[in-house]
Each structure stands twice: as C-alpha cells, then as structure tokens.
Motif scaffolding. Structure first.
Motif, mmCIF file in Angstrom:
data_model
loop_
_atom_site.group_PDB
_atom_site.id
_atom_site.type_symbol
_atom_site.label_atom_id
_atom_site.label_comp_id
_atom_site.label_asym_id
_atom_site.label_seq_id
_atom_site.Cartn_x
_atom_site.Cartn_y
_atom_site.Cartn_z
ATOM 1 N N VAL A 17 0.836 -1.206 0.000
ATOM 2 C CA VAL A 17 0.000 0.000 0.000
ATOM 3 C C VAL A 17 0.869 1.253 0.000
ATOM 4 O O VAL A 17 0.619 2.189 -0.763
ATOM 5 N N THR A 20 2.472 1.935 -3.452
ATOM 6 C CA THR A 20 1.610 2.029 -4.624
ATOM 7 C C THR A 20 0.753 3.284 -4.539
ATOM 8 O O THR A 20 -0.180 3.350 -3.727
ATOM 9 N N ALA A 23 -3.296 3.538 -3.767
ATOM 10 C CA ALA A 23 -3.805 2.339 -3.098
ATOM 11 C C ALA A 23 -4.406 2.729 -1.748
ATOM 12 O O ALA A 23 -3.813 3.480 -0.985
ATOM 13 N N LEU A 44 -4.845 -4.855 -4.651
ATOM 14 C CA LEU A 44 -4.846 -3.573 -3.966
ATOM 15 C C LEU A 44 -6.165 -2.874 -4.254
ATOM 16 O O LEU A 44 -6.636 -2.873 -5.394
ATOM 17 N N ARG A 46 -8.214 0.328 -4.898
ATOM 18 C CA ARG A 46 -7.957 1.682 -5.382
ATOM 19 C C ARG A 46 -9.176 2.577 -5.226
ATOM 20 O O ARG A 46 -9.111 3.766 -5.491
#
Length: 112
Positions: A17, A20, A23, A44, A46
């Motif tokens: 997380v 990214t 995320a 993940l 989003r």
C-alpha cells in the motif's frame, strides 16, 4: 465480523500500500474457480465501492464486497512460502472442504 492479517501478512500489505500511489488498502474476496467452486482473491483496493465492508487493522484497511463477505468472514490471512512461491495463505473458517491442489474451496449450502 472480522478479517485478520497475521504480522507477516500485515507487513506485506502495508508495504504494498505504501509503495503504490492511489492504493487504499487490500481488496479481499472470492471468485468462482477451480474444482471446488470458490477461490480467494487479493488485490490492492484503489476505490471504496458502495457495497464494501471495510475492516481496519492498525491503519491497514481491508475491503470486502458484499457478495464475498459471508464466504470470507472470520478469515485469517497469512503470508508465506508455498512450494517455491511466496503467497498469501488463508485460514477460512467458512471453508468446509478444499480441492486437492488447494486452489479452491467449498462452503456449506447456506453460502451458495
């Protein structure tokens, strides 16, 4: 109702997380697959969807869609080696049987 990450899985998800952009947390659910019927899915998250239930563990959020919730409620998510691969491992109290290869699981008739 709860989904729980072991310390190893928590660290893995937290790192994913943080690394990214965009995320929000972990998306956890099920999909029809394999010879037993259901397979766990992770990705993940989003976005938060309208039907999501969101669990939080020490700042890490876990998003579960309404259709999956009854099939995964109470699951402990771990992370470790399985053969030559590293992967998430699931201890799902709703699973009544697994296929021989471990790819999919079944539940009792009330969850189908």
């Amino acid at each position: 109702m709860a989904i729980h990450l072991t310390p190893v899985a928590f660290a893995r998800v937290q790192r994913f997380v943080e690394q990214t952009p965009g995320a929000l947390g972990l998306r956890f659910g099920v999909t029809r697959t394999g010879c037993s019927g259901w397979g766990h899915t992770t990705d993940l998250a989003r976005e938060q969807r309208e039907d999501d239930t969101v669990f939080e563990q020490d700042g890490v959020r876990i998003f579960v869609d309404a259709e999956s919730l009854a099939l995964v409620d109470g699951t402990e998510i771990d992370f470790g080696k399985q053969g030559l691969s590293e992967t998430f491992l699931f201890r799902n109290p709703n699973a009544t049987a697994e296929c021989g290869c471990g790819e999919s699981f079944t539940t009792d008739e009330t969850h189908r």
